[in-house]
Write a protein that holds these residues in place. Sequence first.
Motif, mmCIF file in Angstrom:
data_model
loop_
_atom_site.group_PDB
_atom_site.id
_atom_site.type_symbol
_atom_site.label_atom_id
_atom_site.label_comp_id
_atom_site.label_asym_id
_atom_site.label_seq_id
_atom_site.Cartn_x
_atom_site.Cartn_y
_atom_site.Cartn_z
ATOM 1 N N ALA A 104 0.866 -1.171 -0.031
ATOM 2 C CA ALA A 104 0.168 0.009 0.024
ATOM 3 C C ALA A 104 0.825 1.002 0.191
ATOM 4 O O ALA A 104 0.607 2.249 -0.711
ATOM 5 C CB ALA A 104 -0.987 -0.012 1.323
ATOM 6 N N THR A 133 -6.280 0.026 -2.814
ATOM 7 C CA THR A 133 -6.530 -1.380 -2.218
ATOM 8 C C THR A 133 -6.319 -2.328 -3.570
ATOM 9 O O THR A 133 -5.858 -3.411 -3.158
ATOM 10 C CB THR A 133 -7.883 -1.271 -1.833
ATOM 11 O OG1 THR A 133 -8.081 -0.434 -0.703
ATOM 12 C CG2 THR A 133 -8.290 -2.636 -1.336
ATOM 13 N N ASP A 157 -3.672 -5.258 -3.307
ATOM 14 C CA ASP A 157 -3.833 -6.897 -3.159
ATOM 15 C C ASP A 157 -3.169 -7.507 -4.285
ATOM 16 O O ASP A 157 -2.725 -8.711 -4.017
ATOM 17 C CB ASP A 157 -5.389 -6.802 -3.291
ATOM 18 C CG ASP A 157 -6.236 -6.682 -1.996
ATOM 19 O OD1 ASP A 157 -5.493 -6.367 -1.042
ATOM 20 O OD2 ASP A 157 -7.300 -6.266 -2.059
#
Length: 446
Positions: A335, A349, A353
Amino acid sequence: MTTGPIRNHVLRMMSFMLVGMLTQTLYALVDIWWVSRLGKEAIAAVSVASNLMFVVLAVSQTLGVGVVALVSQAFGAKNERQVQYLFNQAQAQSIAAALLFLLIGYAGKDYYAARLAGDAITAGLASQFLAWFIPAQSLLFLMTGLGSALRGIGAMKPGLIAQVGSVLLNMLLAPFLIFGWLGAPALGVAGAALATFLATLSAVLGLVWYLGRASTYLRIDWAQWRPDWALWRRMLSIGLPSGAEFLIMSLILGLIYWVIRPFGAEAQAGFGIGMRIMQAGFMPAVALSFAVAAVAGQNYGAGHHQRVRQSFTESAKLNIGFMLLFTLVCQLAPALMMGWFSSEPTVVTVGADYLRYISWNYVASGLIMVAAGVFQGLGNTLPSLLASASRLLSFVLPVLWLAGREGFQLHQVWIASAISVGLQMVLSLALLRREFRRKLTAPGAG
Protein backbone atom coordinates in the motif's frame (compact mmCIF):
# COMPACT_ATOMS: atom_id res chain seq x y z
CA MET A 1 33.75 -13.59 -21.74
CA THR A 2 35.15 -17.02 -22.60
CA THR A 3 37.81 -16.80 -19.86
CA GLY A 4 37.81 -15.68 -16.25
CA PRO A 5 35.17 -16.07 -13.51
CA ILE A 6 31.65 -16.53 -14.91
CA ARG A 7 30.02 -14.61 -12.06
CA ASN A 8 32.16 -11.54 -12.76
CA HIS A 9 31.11 -11.52 -16.42
CA VAL A 10 27.45 -11.98 -15.50
CA LEU A 11 27.57 -9.20 -12.90
CA ARG A 12 29.39 -6.83 -15.27
CA MET A 13 26.89 -7.41 -18.07
CA MET A 14 24.01 -7.30 -15.60
CA SER A 15 25.13 -4.00 -14.08
CA PHE A 16 25.05 -2.28 -17.46
CA MET A 17 21.79 -3.95 -18.43
CA LEU A 18 20.21 -3.20 -15.05
CA VAL A 19 20.87 0.52 -15.25
CA GLY A 20 19.58 0.54 -18.80
CA MET A 21 16.45 -1.44 -17.91
CA LEU A 22 15.79 0.74 -14.88
CA THR A 23 15.91 3.83 -17.06
CA GLN A 24 13.41 2.23 -19.43
CA THR A 25 11.16 1.40 -16.48
CA LEU A 26 11.41 5.00 -15.33
CA TYR A 27 9.66 5.99 -18.56
CA ALA A 28 6.61 4.09 -17.37
CA LEU A 29 6.87 5.21 -13.75
CA VAL A 30 7.36 8.88 -14.64
CA ASP A 31 4.38 8.79 -17.00
CA ILE A 32 2.07 7.15 -14.47
CA TRP A 33 3.24 9.44 -11.64
CA TRP A 34 2.47 12.63 -13.56
CA VAL A 35 -0.65 11.24 -15.23
CA SER A 36 -2.06 10.21 -11.84
CA ARG A 37 -2.61 13.95 -11.21
CA LEU A 38 -5.21 13.86 -14.00
CA GLY A 39 -7.48 11.30 -12.29
CA LYS A 40 -8.24 7.58 -12.27
CA GLU A 41 -9.55 7.55 -15.86
CA ALA A 42 -6.22 8.96 -17.07
CA ILE A 43 -4.29 6.33 -15.09
CA ALA A 44 -6.48 3.56 -16.52
CA ALA A 45 -6.11 4.97 -20.05
CA VAL A 46 -2.31 5.04 -19.93
CA SER A 47 -2.24 1.56 -18.35
CA VAL A 48 -4.49 0.07 -21.01
CA ALA A 49 -2.62 1.79 -23.85
CA SER A 50 0.79 0.85 -22.48
CA ASN A 51 -0.13 -2.84 -22.71
CA LEU A 52 0.67 -2.38 -26.40
CA MET A 53 4.30 -2.14 -25.29
CA PHE A 54 4.32 -5.91 -24.81
CA VAL A 55 3.37 -6.36 -28.45
CA VAL A 56 6.36 -4.17 -29.33
CA LEU A 57 8.54 -6.22 -27.00
CA ALA A 58 7.30 -9.38 -28.70
CA VAL A 59 8.36 -8.14 -32.14
CA SER A 60 11.59 -6.50 -30.96
CA GLN A 61 12.53 -9.67 -29.07
CA THR A 62 11.91 -11.65 -32.24
CA LEU A 63 14.38 -9.37 -34.01
CA GLY A 64 16.88 -8.84 -31.19
CA VAL A 65 17.26 -12.32 -29.72
CA GLY A 66 18.38 -13.80 -33.03
CA VAL A 67 20.88 -10.97 -33.48
CA VAL A 68 22.35 -11.39 -29.98
CA ALA A 69 22.62 -15.16 -30.39
CA LEU A 70 24.33 -15.06 -33.79
CA VAL A 71 26.52 -12.03 -33.07
CA SER A 72 27.72 -13.40 -29.71
CA GLN A 73 28.53 -16.78 -31.27
CA ALA A 74 30.34 -15.15 -34.23
CA PHE A 75 32.22 -12.86 -31.83
CA GLY A 76 33.17 -15.80 -29.62
CA ALA A 77 34.52 -17.53 -32.75
CA LYS A 78 36.45 -14.31 -33.65
CA ASN A 79 34.63 -13.94 -37.00
CA GLU A 80 34.60 -10.13 -37.23
CA ARG A 81 33.44 -10.02 -40.85
CA GLN A 82 30.32 -12.03 -39.97
CA VAL A 83 29.62 -9.79 -36.97
CA GLN A 84 29.72 -6.72 -39.23
CA TYR A 85 27.41 -8.35 -41.77
CA LEU A 86 24.93 -9.41 -39.07
CA PHE A 87 24.91 -5.87 -37.68
CA ASN A 88 23.89 -4.30 -40.99
CA GLN A 89 21.28 -6.94 -41.74
CA ALA A 90 19.81 -6.29 -38.30
CA GLN A 91 19.44 -2.57 -39.07
CA ALA A 92 17.58 -3.21 -42.30
CA GLN A 93 15.29 -5.69 -40.58
CA SER A 94 14.50 -3.39 -37.64
CA ILE A 95 13.59 -0.44 -39.88
CA ALA A 96 11.22 -2.60 -41.92
CA ALA A 97 9.55 -3.78 -38.70
CA ALA A 98 9.25 -0.20 -37.37
CA LEU A 99 7.45 1.03 -40.48
CA LEU A 100 5.07 -1.93 -40.49
CA PHE A 101 4.21 -1.47 -36.81
CA LEU A 102 3.61 2.25 -37.34
CA LEU A 103 1.08 1.60 -40.10
CA ILE A 104 -0.78 -1.16 -38.26
CA GLY A 105 -0.74 0.76 -34.97
CA TYR A 106 -2.38 3.88 -36.37
CA ALA A 107 -4.96 1.84 -38.27
CA GLY A 108 -6.13 -0.01 -35.15
CA LYS A 109 -5.51 2.33 -32.20
CA ASP A 110 -9.11 3.49 -31.72
CA TYR A 111 -10.51 -0.03 -31.90
CA TYR A 112 -7.88 -1.27 -29.45
CA ALA A 113 -8.68 1.47 -26.94
CA ALA A 114 -12.44 0.93 -27.17
CA ARG A 115 -12.20 -2.83 -26.66
CA LEU A 116 -10.04 -2.79 -23.52
CA ALA A 117 -11.05 0.43 -21.72
CA GLY A 118 -13.62 0.24 -18.95
CA ASP A 119 -15.65 3.27 -20.13
CA ALA A 120 -15.89 5.81 -22.96
CA ILE A 121 -13.84 8.48 -21.15
CA THR A 122 -10.98 6.06 -20.55
CA ALA A 123 -11.14 4.86 -24.17
CA GLY A 124 -10.91 8.43 -25.50
CA LEU A 125 -7.92 9.23 -23.32
CA ALA A 126 -6.21 5.97 -24.31
CA SER A 127 -6.61 6.86 -27.99
CA GLN A 128 -5.04 10.28 -27.37
CA PHE A 129 -2.09 8.66 -25.61
CA LEU A 130 -1.59 6.15 -28.42
CA ALA A 131 -1.32 8.93 -31.03
CA TRP A 132 2.24 9.63 -29.84
CA PHE A 133 2.95 6.37 -28.01
CA ILE A 134 2.77 4.33 -31.24
CA PRO A 135 5.56 6.26 -33.02
CA ALA A 136 7.57 6.22 -29.78
CA GLN A 137 7.31 2.43 -29.69
CA SER A 138 8.24 2.23 -33.38
CA LEU A 139 11.56 3.84 -32.53
CA LEU A 140 12.27 1.01 -30.10
CA PHE A 141 12.73 -1.30 -33.07
CA LEU A 142 15.63 0.89 -34.18
CA MET A 143 17.04 0.78 -30.64
CA THR A 144 16.78 -3.02 -30.81
CA GLY A 145 18.68 -3.23 -34.07
CA LEU A 146 21.50 -1.05 -32.76
CA GLY A 147 21.60 -2.30 -29.18
CA SER A 148 21.38 -6.04 -29.87
CA ALA A 149 24.54 -6.09 -31.97
CA LEU A 150 26.41 -4.03 -29.37
CA ARG A 151 25.19 -6.35 -26.62
CA GLY A 152 26.31 -9.38 -28.61
CA ILE A 153 29.93 -8.15 -28.62
CA GLY A 154 29.74 -7.14 -24.96
CA ALA A 155 29.72 -3.35 -25.60
CA MET A 156 27.17 -2.23 -23.02
CA LYS A 157 28.22 1.36 -22.31
CA PRO A 158 26.89 3.08 -25.49
CA GLY A 159 23.36 1.76 -25.03
CA LEU A 160 23.45 2.61 -21.34
CA ILE A 161 24.45 6.21 -21.97
CA ALA A 162 21.76 6.60 -24.64
CA GLN A 163 19.07 5.19 -22.34
CA VAL A 164 20.06 7.28 -19.32
CA GLY A 165 20.13 10.43 -21.42
CA SER A 166 16.74 9.71 -22.91
CA VAL A 167 15.05 9.00 -19.58
CA LEU A 168 16.40 12.24 -18.13
CA LEU A 169 14.99 14.09 -21.13
CA ASN A 170 11.67 12.32 -20.69
CA MET A 171 11.51 13.29 -17.02
CA LEU A 172 12.21 16.89 -17.98
CA LEU A 173 9.69 17.12 -20.81
CA ALA A 174 6.76 15.16 -19.33
CA PRO A 175 5.32 17.73 -16.86
CA PHE A 176 5.75 20.61 -19.34
CA LEU A 177 3.84 18.77 -22.07
CA ILE A 178 1.20 17.26 -19.75
CA PHE A 179 0.32 20.40 -17.78
CA GLY A 180 1.53 23.19 -20.06
CA TRP A 181 4.23 24.60 -17.79
CA LEU A 182 5.96 27.83 -18.89
CA GLY A 183 3.72 28.30 -21.89
CA ALA A 184 4.14 24.81 -23.35
CA PRO A 185 0.96 23.22 -24.78
CA ALA A 186 -1.08 21.40 -22.12
CA LEU A 187 -1.62 18.08 -23.89
CA GLY A 188 -2.69 15.90 -20.94
CA VAL A 189 -2.08 12.18 -21.45
CA ALA A 190 -0.91 12.83 -25.02
CA GLY A 191 1.87 15.03 -23.60
CA ALA A 192 3.25 12.06 -21.64
CA ALA A 193 3.48 10.02 -24.82
CA LEU A 194 5.00 12.91 -26.79
CA ALA A 195 7.71 13.30 -24.14
CA THR A 196 8.53 9.59 -24.50
CA PHE A 197 8.68 9.92 -28.29
CA LEU A 198 11.09 12.85 -28.20
CA ALA A 199 13.28 11.16 -25.58
CA THR A 200 13.44 7.87 -27.50
CA LEU A 201 14.26 9.71 -30.71
CA SER A 202 17.19 11.38 -28.97
CA ALA A 203 18.51 7.97 -27.85
CA VAL A 204 18.36 6.55 -31.38
CA LEU A 205 20.15 9.58 -32.84
CA GLY A 206 22.76 9.35 -30.11
CA LEU A 207 23.57 5.72 -30.91
CA VAL A 208 23.79 6.46 -34.64
CA TRP A 209 26.19 9.32 -33.90
CA TYR A 210 28.29 7.05 -31.66
CA LEU A 211 28.61 4.34 -34.30
CA GLY A 212 29.74 6.92 -36.81
CA ARG A 213 32.63 8.02 -34.58
CA ALA A 214 33.61 5.02 -32.42
CA SER A 215 36.53 2.65 -32.96
CA THR A 216 34.32 -0.45 -32.94
CA TYR A 217 34.17 -2.26 -36.27
CA LEU A 218 30.37 -2.06 -36.24
CA ARG A 219 29.79 0.30 -39.14
CA ILE A 220 26.73 1.12 -41.20
CA ASP A 221 27.40 -0.26 -44.68
CA TRP A 222 24.50 0.42 -47.04
CA ALA A 223 25.70 -2.28 -49.45
CA GLN A 224 25.03 -4.87 -46.73
CA TRP A 225 21.46 -3.70 -46.15
CA ARG A 226 20.03 -5.64 -49.08
CA PRO A 227 17.83 -8.27 -47.39
CA ASP A 228 19.52 -11.65 -47.03
CA TRP A 229 16.29 -13.62 -46.77
CA ALA A 230 18.00 -16.82 -45.66
CA LEU A 231 19.75 -14.99 -42.83
CA TRP A 232 16.58 -13.12 -41.90
CA ARG A 233 14.75 -16.43 -41.66
CA ARG A 234 17.54 -17.82 -39.48
CA MET A 235 17.51 -14.80 -37.14
CA LEU A 236 13.73 -14.86 -36.93
CA SER A 237 13.64 -18.61 -36.34
CA ILE A 238 15.83 -18.07 -33.26
CA GLY A 239 13.98 -14.99 -32.07
CA LEU A 240 10.39 -15.91 -32.95
CA PRO A 241 9.79 -18.25 -30.00
CA SER A 242 11.14 -15.62 -27.60
CA GLY A 243 9.04 -12.92 -29.24
CA ALA A 244 6.00 -15.14 -29.06
CA GLU A 245 6.53 -15.33 -25.30
CA PHE A 246 6.00 -11.57 -25.04
CA LEU A 247 2.99 -11.84 -27.34
CA ILE A 248 1.52 -14.43 -25.00
CA MET A 249 2.23 -12.06 -22.11
CA SER A 250 0.44 -9.27 -23.98
CA LEU A 251 -2.56 -11.51 -24.58
CA ILE A 252 -2.66 -12.48 -20.90
CA LEU A 253 -2.51 -8.84 -19.79
CA GLY A 254 -5.16 -7.93 -22.34
CA LEU A 255 -7.35 -10.69 -20.93
CA ILE A 256 -6.88 -9.33 -17.42
CA TYR A 257 -7.87 -5.80 -18.45
CA TRP A 258 -10.89 -7.26 -20.23
CA VAL A 259 -12.16 -9.46 -17.38
CA ILE A 260 -11.77 -6.69 -14.79
CA ARG A 261 -13.67 -4.12 -16.88
CA PRO A 262 -16.88 -4.64 -14.82
CA PHE A 263 -14.99 -3.47 -11.71
CA GLY A 264 -14.50 -0.01 -13.29
CA ALA A 265 -11.65 2.38 -13.97
CA GLU A 266 -10.48 2.09 -10.35
CA ALA A 267 -9.67 -1.61 -10.81
CA GLN A 268 -7.89 -1.05 -14.12
CA ALA A 269 -5.94 1.85 -12.64
CA GLY A 270 -4.92 -0.17 -9.56
CA PHE A 271 -3.82 -3.11 -11.65
CA GLY A 272 -1.95 -0.78 -14.04
CA ILE A 273 0.02 0.88 -11.25
CA GLY A 274 0.71 -2.46 -9.58
CA MET A 275 2.04 -3.80 -12.88
CA ARG A 276 4.43 -0.83 -13.21
CA ILE A 277 5.75 -1.40 -9.69
CA MET A 278 6.20 -5.12 -10.37
CA GLN A 279 8.03 -4.40 -13.63
CA ALA A 280 10.39 -2.07 -11.81
CA GLY A 281 11.17 -4.74 -9.21
CA PHE A 282 11.73 -7.34 -11.93
CA MET A 283 14.55 -5.38 -13.53
CA PRO A 284 17.34 -7.42 -11.88
CA ALA A 285 15.84 -10.63 -13.28
CA VAL A 286 15.39 -9.08 -16.73
CA ALA A 287 18.96 -7.77 -16.69
CA LEU A 288 20.22 -11.21 -15.66
CA SER A 289 18.32 -12.76 -18.55
CA PHE A 290 19.96 -10.45 -21.09
CA ALA A 291 23.38 -10.85 -19.48
CA VAL A 292 23.34 -14.64 -19.36
CA ALA A 293 22.25 -14.77 -23.02
CA ALA A 294 25.46 -13.03 -24.11
CA VAL A 295 27.72 -14.91 -21.68
CA ALA A 296 26.24 -18.32 -22.53
CA GLY A 297 26.24 -17.51 -26.25
CA GLN A 298 29.92 -16.56 -26.39
CA ASN A 299 30.99 -19.61 -24.40
CA TYR A 300 28.80 -21.93 -26.45
CA GLY A 301 30.29 -20.48 -29.64
CA ALA A 302 33.79 -21.04 -28.23
CA GLY A 303 32.96 -24.63 -27.25
CA HIS A 304 33.27 -24.05 -23.48
CA HIS A 305 30.23 -26.10 -22.51
CA GLN A 306 30.87 -26.32 -18.79
CA ARG A 307 30.99 -22.53 -18.62
CA VAL A 308 27.55 -22.43 -20.22
CA ARG A 309 26.21 -24.55 -17.36
CA GLN A 310 27.98 -22.31 -14.85
CA SER A 311 26.45 -19.20 -16.40
CA PHE A 312 22.98 -20.54 -15.59
CA THR A 313 23.92 -21.64 -12.07
CA GLU A 314 25.49 -18.32 -11.12
CA SER A 315 22.65 -16.31 -12.64
CA ALA A 316 20.03 -18.45 -10.88
CA LYS A 317 21.69 -17.86 -7.50
CA LEU A 318 21.75 -14.11 -8.05
CA ASN A 319 18.14 -14.12 -9.23
CA ILE A 320 16.86 -15.94 -6.14
CA GLY A 321 18.48 -13.37 -3.89
CA PHE A 322 17.04 -10.38 -5.75
CA MET A 323 13.55 -11.82 -6.07
CA LEU A 324 13.31 -12.88 -2.42
CA LEU A 325 14.11 -9.32 -1.39
CA PHE A 326 11.46 -7.88 -3.72
CA THR A 327 8.92 -10.43 -2.49
CA LEU A 328 9.51 -9.28 1.09
CA VAL A 329 8.98 -5.63 0.11
CA CYS A 330 5.70 -6.42 -1.65
CA GLN A 331 4.46 -8.42 1.31
CA LEU A 332 5.29 -5.74 3.88
CA ALA A 333 4.59 -2.44 2.12
CA PRO A 334 2.40 -2.80 -1.00
CA ALA A 335 0.00 0.00 0.00
CA LEU A 336 2.90 2.36 0.70
CA MET A 337 4.27 1.86 -2.83
CA MET A 338 0.80 2.27 -4.36
CA GLY A 339 0.34 5.49 -2.39
CA TRP A 340 3.24 7.08 -4.29
CA PHE A 341 1.12 7.03 -7.44
CA SER A 342 -2.49 7.44 -6.28
CA SER A 343 -4.39 8.79 -3.30
CA GLU A 344 -7.70 7.14 -4.24
CA PRO A 345 -8.44 4.38 -1.67
CA THR A 346 -10.00 1.92 -4.12
CA VAL A 347 -7.10 2.22 -6.57
CA VAL A 348 -4.56 1.70 -3.77
CA THR A 349 -6.46 -1.30 -2.37
CA VAL A 350 -6.67 -3.06 -5.74
CA GLY A 351 -3.00 -2.50 -6.49
CA ALA A 352 -1.84 -3.52 -3.01
CA ASP A 353 -3.84 -6.76 -3.15
CA TYR A 354 -2.38 -7.49 -6.58
CA LEU A 355 1.21 -7.03 -5.36
CA ARG A 356 0.63 -9.07 -2.22
CA TYR A 357 -0.79 -12.07 -4.08
CA ILE A 358 1.40 -11.96 -7.16
CA SER A 359 4.65 -11.58 -5.22
CA TRP A 360 4.51 -15.27 -4.29
CA ASN A 361 5.63 -16.09 -7.84
CA TYR A 362 8.53 -13.62 -8.08
CA VAL A 363 11.30 -16.19 -7.58
CA ALA A 364 9.66 -18.51 -10.10
CA SER A 365 9.32 -15.68 -12.63
CA GLY A 366 12.98 -14.76 -12.23
CA LEU A 367 14.13 -18.33 -12.80
CA ILE A 368 11.98 -18.49 -15.92
CA MET A 369 13.70 -15.37 -17.25
CA VAL A 370 17.20 -16.69 -16.53
CA ALA A 371 16.38 -19.99 -18.24
CA ALA A 372 15.04 -18.04 -21.23
CA GLY A 373 18.35 -16.16 -21.45
CA VAL A 374 20.31 -19.43 -21.57
CA PHE A 375 17.99 -20.77 -24.28
CA GLN A 376 18.76 -17.62 -26.28
CA GLY A 377 22.49 -18.10 -25.87
CA LEU A 378 22.19 -21.70 -27.10
CA GLY A 379 20.28 -20.48 -30.15
CA ASN A 380 17.09 -22.45 -29.41
CA THR A 381 14.26 -20.50 -27.83
CA LEU A 382 11.47 -22.94 -28.74
CA PRO A 383 11.55 -24.70 -25.32
CA SER A 384 11.11 -21.34 -23.60
CA LEU A 385 8.11 -20.62 -25.83
CA LEU A 386 6.55 -23.98 -25.00
CA ALA A 387 6.86 -23.21 -21.29
CA SER A 388 5.23 -19.80 -21.78
CA ALA A 389 2.46 -21.27 -23.91
CA SER A 390 1.56 -23.58 -21.04
CA ARG A 391 0.00 -20.54 -19.32
CA LEU A 392 -2.67 -20.44 -22.02
CA LEU A 393 -3.98 -23.62 -20.41
CA SER A 394 -3.06 -23.06 -16.76
CA PHE A 395 -4.14 -19.39 -16.54
CA VAL A 396 -6.32 -18.23 -19.43
CA LEU A 397 -8.84 -21.06 -19.33
CA PRO A 398 -9.35 -21.01 -15.54
CA VAL A 399 -9.72 -17.19 -15.51
CA LEU A 400 -12.29 -17.25 -18.31
CA TRP A 401 -14.20 -19.90 -16.36
CA LEU A 402 -14.00 -17.92 -13.12
CA ALA A 403 -15.06 -14.66 -14.80
CA GLY A 404 -18.28 -16.29 -15.98
CA ARG A 405 -19.30 -17.46 -12.50
CA GLU A 406 -21.36 -15.54 -9.99
CA GLY A 407 -19.31 -13.94 -7.22
CA PHE A 408 -16.19 -13.49 -9.36
CA GLN A 409 -13.55 -11.48 -7.44
CA LEU A 410 -10.31 -9.80 -8.48
CA HIS A 411 -8.11 -11.79 -6.10
CA GLN A 412 -9.09 -14.98 -7.94
CA VAL A 413 -7.24 -13.65 -11.01
CA TRP A 414 -4.11 -12.94 -9.00
CA ILE A 415 -4.11 -16.40 -7.36
CA ALA A 416 -4.58 -18.11 -10.73
CA SER A 417 -1.66 -16.12 -12.14
CA ALA A 418 0.68 -17.07 -9.29
CA ILE A 419 -0.14 -20.77 -9.63
CA SER A 420 0.30 -20.77 -13.42
CA VAL A 421 3.74 -19.12 -13.17
CA GLY A 422 4.87 -21.80 -10.72
CA LEU A 423 3.85 -24.50 -13.17
CA GLN A 424 5.62 -22.66 -15.99
CA MET A 425 8.85 -22.56 -13.95
CA VAL A 426 8.81 -26.33 -13.42
CA LEU A 427 8.34 -26.97 -17.14
CA SER A 428 10.95 -24.38 -18.17
CA LEU A 429 13.66 -25.84 -15.92
CA ALA A 430 12.87 -29.37 -17.08
CA LEU A 431 13.22 -28.30 -20.72
CA LEU A 432 16.50 -26.50 -19.97
CA ARG A 433 17.92 -29.63 -18.39
CA ARG A 434 16.93 -31.55 -21.52
CA GLU A 435 18.59 -28.92 -23.73
CA PHE A 436 21.82 -29.20 -21.74
CA ARG A 437 21.85 -32.97 -22.28
CA ARG A 438 21.25 -32.53 -26.02
CA LYS A 439 23.71 -29.72 -26.82
CA LEU A 440 26.45 -29.73 -24.19
CA THR A 441 29.15 -32.23 -23.46
CA ALA A 442 29.26 -33.88 -20.07
CA PRO A 443 30.48 -31.69 -17.18
CA GLY A 444 34.24 -31.40 -17.25
CA ALA A 445 34.50 -32.51 -20.90
CA GLY A 446 33.93 -29.14 -22.61
